[in-house]
Every structure is written in C-alpha cells, then in structure tokens.
Design an enzyme around this catalytic site. Structure first.
Site, PDB file in Angstrom:
ATOM      1  N   THR A   1       0.863  -1.177   0.000  1.00 26.00           N
ATOM      2  CA  THR A   1       0.000   0.000   0.000  1.00 26.00           C
ATOM      3  C   THR A   1       0.899   1.225   0.000  1.00 26.00           C
ATOM      4  OG1 THR A   1      -0.040   0.267   2.397  1.00 26.00           O
ATOM      5  CG2 THR A   1      -1.671  -1.185   1.432  1.00 26.00           C
TER       6      THR A   1
ATOM      7  N   GLU B   1      -5.591  -3.733   2.213  1.00 30.05           N
ATOM      8  CA  GLU B   1      -5.580  -4.585   3.409  1.00 30.05           C
ATOM      9  C   GLU B   1      -6.824  -5.458   3.528  1.00 30.05           C
ATOM     10  OE1 GLU B   1      -4.827  -1.439   3.238  1.00 30.05           O
ATOM     11  OE2 GLU B   1      -3.218  -0.854   4.611  1.00 30.05           O
TER      12      GLU B   1
ATOM     13  N   LYS C   1     -11.814  19.707  12.351  1.00 30.54           N
ATOM     14  CA  LYS C   1     -12.386  19.926  13.678  1.00 30.54           C
ATOM     15  C   LYS C   1     -12.670  21.407  13.835  1.00 30.54           C
ATOM     16  CE  LYS C   1     -10.242  15.899  15.657  1.00 30.54           C
ATOM     17  NZ  LYS C   1      -8.987  15.358  16.170  1.00 30.54           N
TER      18      LYS C   1
ATOM     19  N   TRP D   1     -17.012  17.982  14.355  1.00 38.86           N
ATOM     20  CA  TRP D   1     -16.337  17.495  13.152  1.00 38.86           C
ATOM     21  C   TRP D   1     -17.124  17.892  11.911  1.00 38.86           C
ATOM     22  CZ3 TRP D   1     -14.559  11.732  14.219  1.00 38.86           C
ATOM     23  CH2 TRP D   1     -13.544  11.760  15.195  1.00 38.86           C
TER      24      TRP D   1
END
Lengths: 551, 551
Positions: free
Chosen positions: B186, B331, B436, B441
């Site tokens: 990756t 993954e 943030k 958020w």
C-alpha cells in the site's frame, strides 16, 4: 511460512453467522406458519438472543463440546434457533429425518449417541414409541404446548420454560473451524443409514457459495421459503445462507401442501423457494385450480430428484416462475451443481442445459470414471460414475467405514452421467438403476422424464426386468392422472420421437403410486422387489408402435 | 475431534481455480486490447496451459516455494497467466504498482526481495532507471517485443522465448492454503509502503465471495472488464473471480482513456466493469460526446474513493448503467462493503443507501470505535473509526511492525464513519482528513460530494485550514470545468440546502487539478503542504451566502 499474512486462521464458523444476525442482518426476520392464517415473526436479532438462551440452557443440561443434540422438527423459528445455538456452543446439531422408518430412527439416535432431542409437539407420536430403545437420550425438549404425555415424563422439558429459565449473553467458546457443526444421516437404499458430519468451515463456505449468482444467488433482498426440510441436508444450506446475507426466511412448519405453500408465497412475497419436484407438482396442481399470485418468485432451485422439463415449462409459461435444477446429496452439503444455462443460446439450446443436473459449482471438483476406474472424457456423450471432492464434500462417514464410497479423497456419488466440455453434468442414471440391454445402457431417468411429459402420466418409474434375449429390458411403472389411463401402445408411440427406438419399453405396469424414500425420492428398490414377488400385476404389453400421424 | 468429517482440510488454493480453468470454465476467454482495434483472445484452457509453461520456466530459473516474483504490468493475458502460475507453483505473486514514485519502487522491490520481475515492454522506461538499485532481482522477463535495451542485458529474457523453451504439464506441488499467494504494497500517505500478504485461503474465499449477488455478483454469463489495475489490490479480485465462475475477461492493457474503454464495452458487450470514480468521469465525458452503446453493462462496482452521486445519476439516467459503490482497501483484499440498497424503498431512500460506502460484506466483521477505544453504537449518526476483521482482512503487514494499524485482530482502516442499524457504512472522513471546527467534526468527504454535484465543478477536495476562532475551518479546493468558473458565493449558496450551514466553507481555492496518489486517490496531504507553503494562491472568499430564490 512468510510472516505477516492476512487472517489465514480467522475461523469460518456458524458463530460468525450468528454474530451477523445480531448486527448487520438483525432487522431481517423469520416468519413461521403456526396454523392456517397464523404467522409468528421474529427478527434475526431476536432469534440470536433466543439462541443465546438455548445455548445457556443446553450448557446447564450438561451439553458440552462435541456432544450431539438431535432435532426432530419441522421448519420453524425454534429449529432455526437450534441451528445456531448448538453449533455455536461447540455441540453438534444432529437433524433427525421425520420420515425415517422406526428401525432407522432407533439406529441413528443410538449411533449418533444423541444426548438431548428437541422435538416438535406435532411429531411426538412418531418419536415416542421408540424412546425406550434410545440408549443415550437424557432429555426431550418439547417445542409447542401440545400433549407430551407419550414421552418419558422425567425426561421432558418444555422449550419455552427452558428459555425462560436461561440467562442472556451466553459466552460462546472459540471454535476451531475444522470441528464438527452438524450431522445428518443419509437413508441409503442399502445397509444402515450413514452419518455425514459437517464442519464449521464447510458450513460457512457453503453458505457463502449459496449466495453466488451462479448457485442459489440468495441475497439480502430475498424472501426465502425453504420447503425442503431442515432435517434434510441442512435445508440445502438455506437456513445458514439467508441469515448470512440478510434474506428473510419463511418457514412452512408442517404445512407442506399446495394450498398453504401457495398462500405463503403470495402473502409473504417469497422470492426464492427450494423444494423437491414432487412438492412443486402439488403446488402446480393447486395453482392451476386456484390461480394464486406467484409473481414474487424469482428463482426456485429444485432438486433431490431429476426435475421434469414439463414441470419447469408449466411454471414458466403459466406463472413466470423460473425453476432451476440443482444437484447434490447429503454428502455434498448439498450444493454440487446448478443448471443455469450459458448466455447467448436459443431457447431450445438453453433447455438442453436446464434439463441437466447443472454446472459443477465453484469449490466443487468433479470427474466421471468408468467401470475400471479410468477417467472418462467430458464430451457430453461418454458416461461414467460421477465422483466429486471439495471443501464441503464428505470424504468419510461418521464413524462408519465405507471404502466403496470414498477413495483418494473422492466421493463416489452413485450417479452415472456424461459431462459437457463446459462442466454441465447430464445424469443418465443411478449406477444401481442402469438398465443393461443388449450390451448397451438404457437411461431409466431419461425414459421417466419423457414419459412424465405425457399429459396423462402423473409419475413414471422405469426399472429393469430380466430378458432372455437382451439380458434386461425396461419396464415402465406408470401412475396415471385419475381417470386418464391410456393404452400401452399410445405411450410407446409418444416416446417414438423422444428416445432411441430400442429404448422404448414394450411393457407397462400401472401402479397407484411410486414408492418413495424418506426424503421423497423414487424408491425403485421397492418396485424391483414387487416385480420379483409378482406383485406388479396390472401389466400391459405394447402390440405395435405407430409413428404419430404427420402434421 | 469427531471422526469422519467432511473434507475440512481440502485446501482452498489458487491452484483450485487453475484446475477449473482447464475444465469447467475452460471455454471462456480473456481478450486483451493490444493496440486500438487489435484484440488478442485466448481461452482459459489456453491460459492454463501457458501458466503451466510459465511455472515450469520459473522453476528452472530457480524460483522456489515462497520466493517473490514481481510483475510490473498492465492488465493483459500474460499478467493473468502470472496470476495463476506463480501462486500455484508455491511462489508469491508480487504486483508492483506502475505509478509508484521511484524511491517507493526501489524500496518495495528490495523489501520484498523480488527474485524475478515480469515487465511489459511499454513500461520498461519506468523500471529501467532503477534496476541498479534493485538488490535481489536476478532476471527481467520482458512481455512484448519492444525495446528492452535499457534493462541490464545479462538479466533479460523474453516471455515468449521463455515459454517456448518450457515443458508442458508442470507438476504443481500440494499447497497449504494458509501459505502466501500474493503480495501488494500500500502506498501509505505516511512512512514507507507496507506489504499486504494474501494467502491462498484468503484469495479463494474472496473469489467465491465476489460471486455473491450482494457483492460483485460476477457469474458465468458475465463479461468482466477490470479497468482497476491488476497491480492494485489484485484488481479487486476480478482476475480470480472471473475464471472461477467462467466469466470472460476483457483486458484494457494500457488503454485506460474514455475512448478505448467505451469501444471495449461496446465491442465486447461488457456486463461488469470495475474502476475508480475518476476513470468513470472520463468515460462519462467521452460517452456524452460520442454516444457509444453501453447497454450491455449491468453492474459497475466503483470504489477506491467516494463515488459522487452525480456520477451515478448521470450514468443511470443517460445510459441505464447501474454504478454500485464498493468500499475496501489493499488490506481488505479488497472487498469490505458493497452498497446495494435494501428492497422496498423509495428512490430517495435508496439513494440514501447507495451513497454510503456499502453494507458490510458477508465474511467481514466491522465495528466503529471512538477516540478512547470504546465501540460506538450503530445508529447511523454516531461516528468512530471503522475497524474490520475477517478471513480476507490483513492483521499485520509483511515483515513490518505497525501496531498503530492492528490490534486484537482488528484492522484500523483510518476511515471515520457511522454505521446504520442494518450494517451500511457511511464514511464521513478519513481519520487524518477530519476537520475539527468549534469542537465539532466537519466531513470533508460530504462537502466534496456536494460540491462535485455543482454542474461547473469537475473536482473538489476540502482540507482544513487553521482558524483562530474555530481551530479549523474547511477550505474547498476546486477544479472547474474549462471556462465555467463561478464565484465563491454561488458555491456557498449551492451548498445551503445540502449541508449544515456552519459546514459551508467561507473560502475557496481554484486549482488546476487535485493531486492524486499512485492509486488515483485524492492526495490531500499534498494540498495541505501547498497550503502551508503558501502555494494555494487563487483564493476567493465568500461575501454573502444567499438562499436560493423560492420556486
């Protein structure tokens, strides 16, 4: 081995499906027909919580890892709970066939050494007469509040009371996915029944494979009606596949006739239903008379016996329902092949594939082998016995030697077939049903299918009769629709364009019913015995085969 | 363990798929686009025979069990041959990303210790400059007859000559299915690349799962176009799934632009194609101009980055093509979730599901975890970092410690999301991209999707900019369609009905292109660096957000 592999040891277990029922597929539901018109419903989340209670209760009754717990039950919510609680707690779910002959039932319970049996109240009369011969059963857990007085009183517990006394949040053990999850005996036509022991790994793999578009294609948007019993080859795996993908389940309990099934399909908008051909014939008769709305059905895997083309055509033409033939056996979990035709074919060519047993499933490897053990070519013509192997195929029976069924990791299926170059299995016969006539083989299955296409014929079973000149000749045993009997010559004429002329039986026996095995297959062993004992007396010889008049 | 289990040790291997390519699916084919208009074809049976030759040749070159063999190739028939020969012979298929930065490529080849590299002639210029830094590579096998003089002459072998010198009928070893079959690094946005090591078991399981109707649903009647590179998460498993089920494969080689892809879809009647959103945007632009016939496409799994709803709508409305969002990463093999909506919803409700990352795949378990490691409820609102585990999910990197990514068998995905009660993952951000603002958020992903729905916006990437009062505020970096730039205020007004008002960026930066990682994802790390270095200079502040006029 290289370090840092993906989770190669992540166990493939029934418990994994159970965890999914609490979470991802928790909102889907199982509906159970309790009596005509009365349907109980529970979400998979509720089923999972009740499975926890059952596991806790069984554990308190002393059921431990590897112990066999029998179920003697119809398809219903409680059976589904048992399907998850028992394997997830490390015990073995042993599904007992409700249609076993008494001596088989006693043999199987004792051979499996069932410690506990869950039994539906409605089938207590089938079980109770034999409990004094069961050597290991400590408790009978009765599902339903019907009369249980025929069972030994000191061993009876009511399912609801048992669950009410249990604690939630059962702590399931870690399970090696190569340990046993389920046990199902095959009612072999010779010798004692034999147990097939499924592992967690095989059960999980089979459930994933059942979701493949090329196999059953069960998906999260389906409503699945397993008409095929949960005591028979794990309901073709549907009771694991549906909760895994989040399809709803519709359980018919004991109501397996055309009318309740049609009403369930109509009322619950069933999209996928699995059953043996005889049940679909019942449903067809009911549907033709009452015209229920079957339009929700998108795919009906059908197997357990060859599916007559006429049945598939009738459902497709009259109801738009696609019946897909599938092939397998208890020893194959059971998915072995599914008959989805290749693309781009004419309708006739597609039927050529749809009437096969199916294309060999991904995960399953197959070959055909002749009488001396040589592999036979896949030319669609040459025949041999089908042998299979794979991660959900048995390579032994449970504590029973059967070297005649298994060799070098291959299972001998007992089916004689040709395989096409693209992997479709065309079964011509059961090895033991083959008719050897004049040095050539005649397929009793093909003859039966062609005969059942005749409008007057309800069922047809073809067996060998001894013949001086040809060694054997086919004898067709016919069940006619009521009041529709036709002369032998007409049946022979009907076959003229359909099979080789020398295949055509020159004798027909009229019978009331084809005897069936406990899983609903034609039991030709019984017919052969009747022939030998001179009991097939209503015989009709063909005088003359006439070609059908032109035009 | 009880005796007589099903074949619980039947190895799930790449070799099993290879055996299937010789038999059941042997008639299906792979078509490779060699140059515009020129397509080579080979049946899977031929591919399998050529894989045998490759295995024999590699074996003679000294490649043994566990050795890594690199591929530096486009999607084509020869790459498919390598996909089977290398794992089936017990070696490890290491797919090298053609878009790696030089230092990453050198690091990866040396870290994996590749012994041999197969390389397409067309990409030799990308590889050759670095070969002097490769420490372990003994041979370069050149596929194609183009110029290879830039490679070390003593190490070059031509693929065709190699196969011509090899013997048929290679004797493949028995493989433990928990051994390595494939390796893919990756291109993490921080630190060195990390290798994900797939096992035979994970690869086979993933291939079976890819055939599930709820996932990719690849079946024997499909024609599959993997636009997604075979060097990227094993082409989403399509190069194993298609031969397993018998779907045809169509390989675009290096021709990944709208025109050749549209012509391949039209000419080969492609039914399933997988690609990242940016490529589909290219295709859409081409299609809108040239109106190719895309009607054969029945399903297009799309992932690697959030798929804009506007893109899905455009394909569906204008071409009848169903784009289905899928989620995963190297993954996760990569299938983690697929966004097929539940049945029985209104179109608007269905879009609510279709714009999620998808429903957690059967076989994958997921949870969301907050900053202190507590599990967050699946209420569709509360967010946390997504963690997954399962039989095809990595729980470690290849010979690299990364405790920050793995704990207790769970993979931390770095995606921040809410999960609905029925298991759909709604990603709000990458953990590292979260903005943030004022203690709350803001989802950069949601803002990007909404901005990209504006007709003038080609691409939008939203990053955090430091803010005295709110700590951070969103800065929207916009690529406009040529000549279509609109004022910042119009974009803000456009967002007014679409996101919470306090989310709306008050500043916009116009850029020429969103920087991408080697796998085509928005590389916001680069944008953040440009912001820091004062390079995002074409900035526009919103003066006033006006509500759209009523009606």
């Amino acid at each position: 081995m290289l370090e840092g592999l993906v989770q190669h040891d992540h166990a493939l277990t029934v418990g994994m499906i159970l965890r999914r029922m609490r979470t991802v597929t928790g909102n889907a539901q199982v509906a159970t027909l309790r009596s005509p018109g009365q349907i109980d419903r529970a979400s998979y989340r509720e089923v999972a919580e009740r499975a926890d209670l059952l596991a806790d209760a069984l554990s308190k009754l002393g059921v431990g890892e590897g112990d066999r717990v029998g179920t003697f039950m119809w398809n219903n919510q409680e059976h589904l709970e048992a399907y998850y609680a028992i394997p997830a707690m490390g015990a073995v779910l042993h599904t007992l066939n409700l249609r076993l002959f008494p001596e088989q039932l006693v043999y199987i319970v004792n051979h499996a050494q069932d410690k506990v049996i869950l039994v539906n109240d409605s089938v207590i009369p089938l079980l109770a007469p034999h409990t004094d011969k069961f050597e290991t059963v400590e408790k009978y857990i009765v599902v339903g509040d019907g009369d249980a007085s025929a069972l030994p009183a000191d061993k009876v517990i009511r399912y609801d009371e048992l669950l009410a006394s249990a604690s939630p949040g059962f702590a399931y053990p870690e399970i090696d996915d190569r340990s046993a999850s389920g046990l199902c005996y095959t009612s072999g036509t010779t010798g004692d029944p034999k147990g097939v022991l499924y592992s967690h790994r095989s059960t999980f793999l089979h459930a994933i494979a059942s979701g493949m578009t090329d196999l059953l294609g069960v998906c999260g948007n389906d409503v699945v009606l397993p008409v095929v019993p949960m005591f028979h080859a794990q309901a073709w795996g549907l009771a694991y596949a549906a909760p895994l993908v989040g399809a709803d389940l519709v359980m018919p309990d004991k109501f397996l006739q055309g009318e309740p099934l049609a009403k369930l399909i109509e009322g619950e908008k069933v999209t996928v239903a699995g059953a043996v051909p005889t049940l679909w014939m019942d449903l067809l008769r009911y549907a033709d008379e009452h015209k229920p709305d079957l339009s929700s059905l998108r795919r009906v895997p059908c197997g357990g016996a060859a599916v007559p083309k006429s049945l598939m055509q009738a459902f497709e033409e009259r109801y738009g329902v696609l019946i897909v033939q599938a092939w397998g056996m208890t020893e194959t979990s059971p998915l072995g092949a599914v008959a989805r035709p290749p693309r781009g074919l004419s309708e006739e060519e597609a039927w050529g594939y749809r009437t096969t047993a199916g294309r060999i499933a991904p995960g399953v490897e197959a070959r055909i082998v002749d009488e001396v053990g040589e592999e036979v070519a896949w030319d669609g013509e040459s025949t041999g016995e089908v042998e299979v192997r794979g991660p959900w195929i048995a390579s032994a029976y449970y504590e029973t030697d059967a070297p005649e069924k298994f060799h070098d990791g291959w299972l001998r299926t007992g089916d004689v077939a040709a395989i096409t170059s693209n992997g479709f299995i065309r079964i011509t016969d059961r090895a033991k049903d083959v008719i050897k006539s004049g040095g050539e083989w005649i397929s009793s299955v093909d003859l039966e299918n062609e005969l059942m296409a005749h409008p007057a014929v309800r069922e047809a079973a073809v067996i060998a009769k001894p013949d001086e000149r040809f060694t054997e000749r086919p004898l067709a045993c016919i069940v006619f629709d009521e009041g529709k009997e036709v002369p032998a010559g007409e049946l022979a004429t009907f076959l003229l364009d359909r099979v080789a002329k020398w295949w055509i039986p020159d004798e027909y026996a009229v019978i009331d019913e084809v005897p069936k095995t406990s899983v609903g297959k034609f039991d030709k062993k019984v017919l052969r015995a009747r022939l030998e004992d001179g009991e097939l007396t209503d015989r009709h010889t063909v005088d003359k085969i006439e070609a059908a008049p032109a035009g």
